[in-house]
Design an enzyme around this catalytic site. Structure first.
Site, short mmCIF file in Angstrom:
data_model
loop_
_atom_site.label_atom_id
_atom_site.label_comp_id
_atom_site.label_asym_id
_atom_site.label_seq_id
_atom_site.Cartn_x
_atom_site.Cartn_y
_atom_site.Cartn_z
N SER A 101 51.17 -10.02 62.66
CA SER A 101 50.72 -9.20 63.78
C SER A 101 51.68 -9.35 64.97
O SER A 101 52.85 -9.03 64.85
CB SER A 101 49.28 -9.59 64.14
OG SER A 101 48.73 -8.74 65.09
N HIS A 126 50.80 -4.90 61.20
CA HIS A 126 49.70 -3.94 61.18
C HIS A 126 49.55 -3.37 62.58
O HIS A 126 50.22 -3.78 63.51
CB HIS A 126 48.39 -4.57 60.68
CG HIS A 126 47.83 -5.63 61.58
ND1 HIS A 126 46.69 -6.32 61.27
CD2 HIS A 126 48.24 -6.13 62.78
CE1 HIS A 126 46.43 -7.19 62.23
NE2 HIS A 126 47.35 -7.10 63.15
#
Length: 202
Positions: A101, A126
């Protein structure tokens, strides 16, 4: 029994005796920085302050940011990223363990050609998430608009830093995409994969 942060001896220039300092303070003196937790305001402010201070102290020596992070808050992460681009020294990024992330965003944000992953490191990208379930209707709409802006910003940075087309990055960020070190290299998130048992890079 917890032992706390390990301490190591350090001798100041011109002094005969060594003093004991915690290992991270000693490593900071060598311009080695560590993100070993989730990104939040506290660690963001610490890293930003260290990068600025070390840049003022010597703006010609590179900085090294070691990353082992599950991700974290977007805005504090962007603050770290912007500081990495702002300070005069090149910032090397090194992934050890996991850069997920916001951790992978910062990994990609290192100086191009100076981004490294250890052989067994994992990288995950993501789209930014939000706590919609906690928001009232009006807050939900405002937060959704802000989230879309943040997603566009992060997508554009990934595209710029990896050399991938915007649409490829956009599709990749639709879901959690986990990568090995070599896959992250092929994806353009890192430039080098460390070779085991040597000081060389692949």
């Amino acid at each position: 029994m917890p032992i706390g942060v390990p301490k190591v001896p350090f001798r100041n220039p011109g002094e005969e005796g060594a003093v004991w300092v915690d290992v991270y303070n000693r490593l900071h003196r060598e311009r080695l920085l560590f993100l070993g937790q989730g990104v939040d305001s506290e660690i963001s402010n610490q890293l930003v302050g260290l990068m600025v201070y070390l840049s003022i102290e010597d703006d010609t020596r590179d900085l090294y940011l070691f990353i082992n992070s599950p991700g974290g808050w977007v805005i504090p992460g962007i603050a770290i990223y912007d500081t990495m681009q702002f300070v005069p020294p090149d910032v090397h990024t090194i992934c050890m363990g996991l850069a997920a992330s916001m951790g992978s965003f910062l990994l990609a944000g290192g100086e191009i050609t100076k981004r490294l992953a250890f052989p067994h490191a994992r990288v995950m990208i993501h789209q930014p998430a939000s706590s919609f379930y906690e928001a009232q209707t009006g807050e939900f709409i405002l937060e959704a608009e802000e989230l879309l802006k943040l997603r566009e910003t992060i997508t554009r940075v990934y595209a710029q830093r990896t050399g991938n087309p915007l649409w490829v990055v956009f599709e990749d960020m639709e879901r959690d995409v986990f990568m090995s070190a070599t896959e992250a290299q092929a994806h353009g998130i890192v430039d080098l994969v460390a070779v085991e048992n040597t000081g060389d890079f692949a």
